[in-house]
Design a protein around this motif. Structure first.
Motif, PDB file in Angstrom:
ATOM      1  N   GLY A 144       0.809  -1.207   0.000  1.00  3.90           N
ATOM      2  CA  GLY A 144       0.000   0.000   0.000  1.00  3.90           C
ATOM      3  C   GLY A 144       0.849   1.268   0.000  1.00  3.90           C
ATOM      4  N   GLU A 145       0.333   2.327   0.607  1.00  2.00           N
ATOM      5  CA  GLU A 145       1.030   3.607   0.586  1.00  2.00           C
ATOM      6  C   GLU A 145       2.431   3.547   1.192  1.00  2.00           C
ATOM      7  N   PRO A 146       2.676   2.805   2.287  1.00  2.00           N
ATOM      8  CA  PRO A 146       4.057   2.692   2.778  1.00  2.00           C
ATOM      9  C   PRO A 146       5.020   2.152   1.721  1.00  2.00           C
ATOM     10  N   GLY A 147       4.530   1.261   0.867  1.00  2.00           N
ATOM     11  CA  GLY A 147       5.370   0.764  -0.220  1.00  2.00           C
ATOM     12  C   GLY A 147       5.680   1.844  -1.243  1.00  2.00           C
ATOM     13  N   LEU A 148       4.710   2.704  -1.517  1.00  3.74           N
ATOM     14  CA  LEU A 148       4.940   3.812  -2.447  1.00  3.74           C
ATOM     15  C   LEU A 148       5.970   4.788  -1.900  1.00  3.74           C
ATOM     16  N   ILE A 149       5.929   5.012  -0.595  1.00  4.96           N
ATOM     17  CA  ILE A 149       6.905   5.908   0.031  1.00  4.96           C
ATOM     18  C   ILE A 149       8.313   5.351  -0.137  1.00  4.96           C
ATOM     19  N   ILE A 150       8.471   4.056   0.106  1.00  5.86           N
ATOM     20  CA  ILE A 150       9.780   3.412  -0.062  1.00  5.86           C
ATOM     21  C   ILE A 150      10.239   3.508  -1.513  1.00  5.86           C
ATOM     22  N   MET A 151       9.325   3.246  -2.435  1.00  2.00           N
ATOM     23  CA  MET A 151       9.649   3.290  -3.861  1.00  2.00           C
ATOM     24  C   MET A 151      10.112   4.684  -4.279  1.00  2.00           C
ATOM     25  N   ARG A 152       9.410   5.703  -3.812  1.00  2.00           N
ATOM     26  CA  ARG A 152       9.762   7.081  -4.154  1.00  2.00           C
ATOM     27  C   ARG A 152      11.129   7.453  -3.615  1.00  2.00           C
ATOM     28  N   GLU A 153      11.413   7.048  -2.391  1.00  2.00           N
ATOM     29  CA  GLU A 153      12.714   7.355  -1.791  1.00  2.00           C
ATOM     30  C   GLU A 153      13.839   6.664  -2.545  1.00  2.00           C
ATOM     31  N   ALA A 154      13.636   5.408  -2.918  1.00  2.00           N
ATOM     32  CA  ALA A 154      14.661   4.673  -3.658  1.00  2.00           C
ATOM     33  C   ALA A 154      14.886   5.292  -5.036  1.00  2.00           C
ATOM     34  N   ALA A 155      13.798   5.661  -5.705  1.00  2.00           N
ATOM     35  CA  ALA A 155      13.915   6.270  -7.033  1.00  2.00           C
ATOM     36  C   ALA A 155      14.649   7.601  -6.959  1.00  2.00           C
ATOM     37  N   ASP A 156      14.325   8.414  -5.975  1.00  2.00           N
ATOM     38  CA  ASP A 156      14.972   9.715  -5.838  1.00  2.00           C
ATOM     39  C   ASP A 156      16.466   9.571  -5.553  1.00  2.00           C
ATOM     40  N   LYS A 157      16.829   8.587  -4.753  1.00  2.00           N
ATOM     41  CA  LYS A 157      18.240   8.398  -4.403  1.00  2.00           C
ATOM     42  C   LYS A 157      19.083   8.065  -5.636  1.00  2.00           C
TER      43      LYS A 157
END
Length: 320
Positions: A144-157
């Motif tokens: 869910g949304e916690p997974g999207l947060i992780i995905m966004r952080e990894a992509a930005d890094k």
């Protein structure tokens, strides 16, 4: 109906045609190309003569579109659509863009490891699911949304864009905070409430063909999004390039369901003219929570990207 304006037609001439189309009850969609402005008139009307529009100043050509899909038709935009994600990444131009990542976000460590590996290999977009439509209610349904947060952080890094599947209209606004591209999966291709909601946003939408759906049905689903005003649509179906101006991607992972078939199908898709690829990559596919059998290991993905860099120039393309 499509009206092609003359090269150099003035804004006043174009607006005059638009005003007359609206007066006849049409919804008007404007496409401005490198040389001509094209007006798409959508609606079912029999009480007019299209020759009246041919006589208007600045009009070059008036064409009736016989296909039920109007805005997705290549007649509406012959030169093809290019979607600019930013940072030099464009979908539909000379570059072949690759989106890679796991089927599902499983953990922070997993996503950061995979994001780093696919970025180094040359992928420009991180793909992963946070909401998973599974056949069994007992299977992993996503973070869910916690997974999207992780995905966004990894992509930005690691300097990547993101694409993830949206399941319901209620998720569109929330997901817009994390994804650069919305994905509509095969099961939702004819979820018209969802398609209408995506027509109201301006972020790109990757639309897959539903199981047993025809090409015409896929294009009509795209029409829902386009009619809403969102022209940033990508179709996951390279075979219809002649019918539509929209960029076309291929998904060799879901298309084959076997990791040993993914590289040859990816190579074939690029050779056939696909504008992009969706490829599942997992750092431990044997223990993936979903679709491990069709996920490449990072080193195999790196080798595939090297092969695609050889194939693309042979057909006048290049890897992004």
């Amino acid at each position: 109906m499509v009206i092609v304006m003359q090269e150099g037609a003035t804004d006043a001439q174009i607006q005059n045609v638009i005003d007359k189309l609206i007066a006849h009850g049409f919804d008007v969609h404007r496409s401005t190309g490198s040389a001509h402005t094209v007006l798409g008139a959508v609606g079912v009307h029999r009480d007019f003569d299209h020759r009246d529009f041919e006589l208007l100043e600045g009009v070059r050509e008036v064409m009736r579109i016989t296909q039920p899909f109007k805005l997705a038709s290549r007649q509406f935009k012959p030169e093809g659509t290019v979607i600019d994600l930013g940072r030099g990444v464009k979908i539909g131009g000379p570059d072949v863009v690759v989106a890679a990542g796991p089927c599902s976000v499983e953990s922070r460590e997993q996503m950061f490891a995979i994001a780093e590996s696919v970025s180094k290999a040359g992928a420009k977009i991180l793909r992963a699911g946070a909401f998973k439509p599974r056949t069994s209610p007992y299977a992993f349904q996503g973070m869910g949304e916690p997974g999207l947060i992780i995905m966004r952080e990894a992509a930005d890094k690691f300097g990547l864009f993101t694409v993830s599947e949206v399941m319901d209209p209620s998720q569109v606004e929330m997901m817009g905070n994390y994804v650069d591209i919305y994905q509509v999966g095969a099961r939702n291709m004819q979820n018209y409430h969802l398609l209408r909601a995506l027509g109201e946003v301006r972020k790109p939408v990757l639309l897959k063909r539903g199981m047993s759906a025809t090409m015409e049905e896929l294009l009509l689903s795209a029409e829902y999004i386009l009619f809403g005003g969102n022209y940033n649509v990508i179709l996951c179906e390279p075979v219809i390039q002649k019918l539509s101006h929209l960029p076309m991607w291929a998904d060799p992972s879901h298309g084959t369901g076997r990791r040993d078939k993914v590289p040859p199908m990816a190579r074939a898709a690029v050779a056939a003219g696909a504008d992009g690829l969706l490829i599942e990559v997992h750092n431990d596919p044997e223990h993936a929570l979903s679709d491990g059998a069709q996920s490449l290991e990072p080193n195999t993905f790196t080798q595939l990207m090297a092969e695609l860099r050889i194939i693309a120039p042979a057909i006048g393309r290049r890897m992004a």
